[in-house]
Design a protein around this motif. Structure first.
Motif, PDB file in Angstrom:
ATOM      1  N   ALA A  82      -8.016 -19.923 -25.315  1.00 35.73           N
ATOM      2  CA  ALA A  82      -7.813 -19.120 -26.606  1.00 35.73           C
ATOM      3  C   ALA A  82      -8.838 -18.887 -27.258  1.00 35.73           C
ATOM      4  O   ALA A  82      -9.434 -19.836 -27.812  1.00 35.73           O
ATOM      5  N   THR A  83      -9.136 -17.717 -27.498  1.00 38.28           N
ATOM      6  CA  THR A  83     -10.329 -17.322 -28.204  1.00 38.28           C
ATOM      7  C   THR A  83     -10.069 -17.369 -29.853  1.00 38.28           C
ATOM      8  O   THR A  83     -10.952 -17.218 -30.772  1.00 38.28           O
ATOM      9  N   ASN A  84      -8.778 -17.056 -30.318  1.00 36.38           N
ATOM     10  CA  ASN A  84      -8.158 -17.048 -31.758  1.00 36.38           C
ATOM     11  C   ASN A  84      -7.969 -18.678 -32.108  1.00 36.38           C
ATOM     12  O   ASN A  84      -6.845 -19.026 -31.694  1.00 36.38           O
ATOM     13  N   ASN A  85      -8.698 -19.189 -32.864  1.00 40.15           N
ATOM     14  CA  ASN A  85      -8.315 -20.545 -33.344  1.00 40.15           C
ATOM     15  C   ASN A  85      -6.854 -20.359 -34.042  1.00 40.15           C
ATOM     16  O   ASN A  85      -6.484 -21.595 -34.465  1.00 40.15           O
ATOM     17  N   ALA A  86      -6.274 -19.388 -34.672  1.00 39.56           N
ATOM     18  CA  ALA A  86      -5.240 -19.327 -35.494  1.00 39.56           C
ATOM     19  C   ALA A  86      -4.021 -18.897 -34.542  1.00 39.56           C
ATOM     20  O   ALA A  86      -2.925 -19.224 -35.065  1.00 39.56           O
ATOM     21  N   ALA A 145      -5.657 -20.495 -41.250  1.00 45.42           N
ATOM     22  CA  ALA A 145      -5.846 -18.974 -40.735  1.00 45.42           C
ATOM     23  C   ALA A 145      -4.275 -18.265 -40.533  1.00 45.42           C
ATOM     24  O   ALA A 145      -3.656 -19.141 -40.057  1.00 45.42           O
ATOM     25  N   VAL A 146      -4.464 -17.091 -40.506  1.00 50.08           N
ATOM     26  CA  VAL A 146      -3.079 -16.248 -40.350  1.00 50.08           C
ATOM     27  C   VAL A 146      -2.970 -16.292 -38.585  1.00 50.08           C
ATOM     28  O   VAL A 146      -4.000 -15.557 -37.961  1.00 50.08           O
ATOM     29  N   PRO A 147      -1.784 -16.713 -38.256  1.00 50.79           N
ATOM     30  CA  PRO A 147      -1.735 -16.723 -36.760  1.00 50.79           C
ATOM     31  C   PRO A 147      -1.269 -15.407 -36.289  1.00 50.79           C
ATOM     32  O   PRO A 147      -0.333 -14.401 -37.271  1.00 50.79           O
ATOM     33  N   LEU A 196       7.541 -20.393 -31.885  1.00 50.15           N
ATOM     34  CA  LEU A 196       7.057 -21.893 -31.287  1.00 50.15           C
ATOM     35  C   LEU A 196       8.558 -22.318 -30.594  1.00 50.15           C
ATOM     36  O   LEU A 196       8.250 -22.870 -29.424  1.00 50.15           O
ATOM     37  N   MET A 197       9.479 -22.115 -31.187  1.00 51.83           N
ATOM     38  CA  MET A 197      10.885 -22.786 -30.333  1.00 51.83           C
ATOM     39  C   MET A 197      11.152 -21.881 -29.328  1.00 51.83           C
ATOM     40  O   MET A 197      11.528 -22.542 -28.284  1.00 51.83           O
ATOM     41  N   GLY A 223      -0.123 -19.116 -28.801  1.00 55.95           N
ATOM     42  CA  GLY A 223      -0.682 -19.015 -27.562  1.00 55.95           C
ATOM     43  C   GLY A 223      -1.086 -20.248 -27.151  1.00 55.95           C
ATOM     44  O   GLY A 223      -1.076 -20.718 -25.948  1.00 55.95           O
ATOM     45  N   LYS A 224      -1.693 -21.040 -27.816  1.00 58.17           N
ATOM     46  CA  LYS A 224      -2.395 -22.559 -27.594  1.00 58.17           C
ATOM     47  C   LYS A 224      -1.134 -23.367 -26.952  1.00 58.17           C
ATOM     48  O   LYS A 224      -1.296 -24.036 -25.868  1.00 58.17           O
TER      49      LYS A 224
END
Length: 413
Positions: free
Chosen positions: A242-246, A280-282, A314-315, A250-251
């Motif tokens: 994943a390139t977006n740490n927020a 950060a904003v997901p 997430l669920m 995805g992670k």
């Protein structure tokens, strides 16, 4: 034991009867355990059903799992006794170790439930356990109370699991393993030579050190044996990190997919995943604030609505994981029937940092599910009782773990 063994004494030899110990060990059903922690909690009103028992109404967070209703149990009221409130409670999430507020200079953790199982099951799979994380911190602890380093990049874990190196690389790895064992042999002998020259307290510390060295030797020997065996092949492309740490969701999906592959190939039977808690904003539609800020909502309606969107995604990812495990087969049986999922958080209410009434979704593993087990949050059994039930389901003869008082009542296989 071998049938040719004899009892000897007073000049006679007496053949042993046909004891159970003569029987060849039977290969048991491989059982697995996945522990997932959402470190920013799960908003309780959207997760916990209002009714106990089997006929509860699905809550917003359980609605995406409605087709799997008979494959999971919702547990409410549980907590770790004598674990202080706050984010530092995550250190005790899989250990149950008591602390009155995390103080780095004095707190000493105990072994986590996954690492205890890894000790007992060592050698049965290429990797005793996988410790996965999103922000550089896992939740697995050794017997000496040291934090097990976690893997942060799915692509690297995929390579370790499924990609063979060249013949030269494999041989170089074997040389490194042998070299490590030779150094440990030398260190152990030197430590033993110091034993007579130190006091009782120092001898105790040295004995702990020698025990740690011995455990590491066993692991190195197991790793050397597995290094000669080819890795399993899977019909899957290596994941892209994943390139977006927020990107919380995805992670999570990357780790869930990789865990399913690891279980399918029996590369390991124990996995822990510490999910993200970024500021950060997901990248979730309709969300404009950081996940951490949303979890500390203070009952603000706008924040609660955005938090619902993040946690609902997430669920959904958890539901996809359970569906994938259920659809995967091992010897004709659903992989989910042989895999326990413990999904929870170290916080019962992230907004107030409370560590009581933890949200627990317990799925699979061959247990009888489809219910809401509601315990009194004022006098609940320890969460470690669930861990004892899980250890026993793995086939381990463990009656106690952490703060446990037994197995968790209401769970049946």
């Amino acid at each position: 034991m071998k049938r040719r063994d004899f009892l000897r004494g007073a000049g006679v030899a007496l053949a042993l009867p046909a004891l159970d110990a003569f029987a060849l060990p039977r290969a048991g059903v491989p059982r697995r355990m996945l522990c997932v922690c959402a470190p920013l909690g799960i908003h309780p009103p959207n997760f916990f059903p209002a009714q106990a028992g089997k006929d509860y109404a699905l809550t917003p967070y359980l609605e995406p799992l409605k087709e799997l209703r008979d494959d999971f149990t919702v547990l409410s009221g549980l907590s770790h006794p004598d674990v202080a409130s706050g984010h530092d409670s995550g250190y005790s999430f899989l250990t149950g170790a008591h602390h009155s507020g995390f103080m780095r200079g004095s707190f000493r953790n105990t072994i986590s439930v996954d690492q205890l199982a890894a000790e007992k099951l060592e050698g049965q799979t290429r990797f005793p356990s996988l410790v996965l994380g999103c922000e550089g911190v896992g939740m697995s602890w050794t017997r000496s109370g040291a934090l097990v380093p976690c893997e942060n990049f799915p692509s690297s874990v995929f390579a370790r699991l499924f990609l063979d190196g060249s013949a030269e690389e494999v041989e170089a790895q074997r040389r490194r393993l042998r070299h490590g064992r030779s150094i440990l042999d030398q260190v152990r002998e030197e430590v033993r030579g110091m034993g007579s020259a130190v006091g009782a307290a120092d001898r105790e510390k040295l004995e702990e050190y020698v025990t740690s060295v011995r455990e590491l030797e066993r692991r190195l020997a197991s790793s050397e044996a597995w290094s000669t065996k080819p890795k399993p092949k899977v019909d899957a492309k290596p994941p892209q990190n994943a390139t977006n740490n927020a990107d919380v969701i995805g992670k999570a999906r990357l780790w869930f997919d990789l865990t399913r592959l690891a279980f399918q190939t029996d590369s390991t039977r124990l996995v822990t995943i510490m999910l993200m808690g970024p500021s950060a904003v997901p990248p979730v539609p309709g969300v404009s604030m950081g996940h951490h800020d949303l979890s500390h909502h203070g009952q603000d309606p706008g924040k609660l609505e955005q938090l619902r969107k993040v946690e609902l995604e997430l669920m959904k990812a958890v539901g996809e994981l359970l569906t994938g495990l259920k659809e995967s087969k091992e010897e004709g049986a659903p992989l989910l029937d042989r895999t326990m999922l413990f999904f929870s958080s170290n916080l019962g209410n992230a907004s107030s940092h409370a560590t009581t009434n933890l949200p627990v979704l317990f799925a699979g593993g061959g247990f009888k599910h489809g219910q809401h087990l509601a315990f009194d949050p004022k006098s609940p059994p320890p969460l470690c009782n669930l861990f004892v039930s899980m250890l026993q389901r793995l086939g381990l003869e463990e009656d106690r773990f952490g703060s446990s008082t037994g197995t968790l009542t209401g769970l049946r296989t």
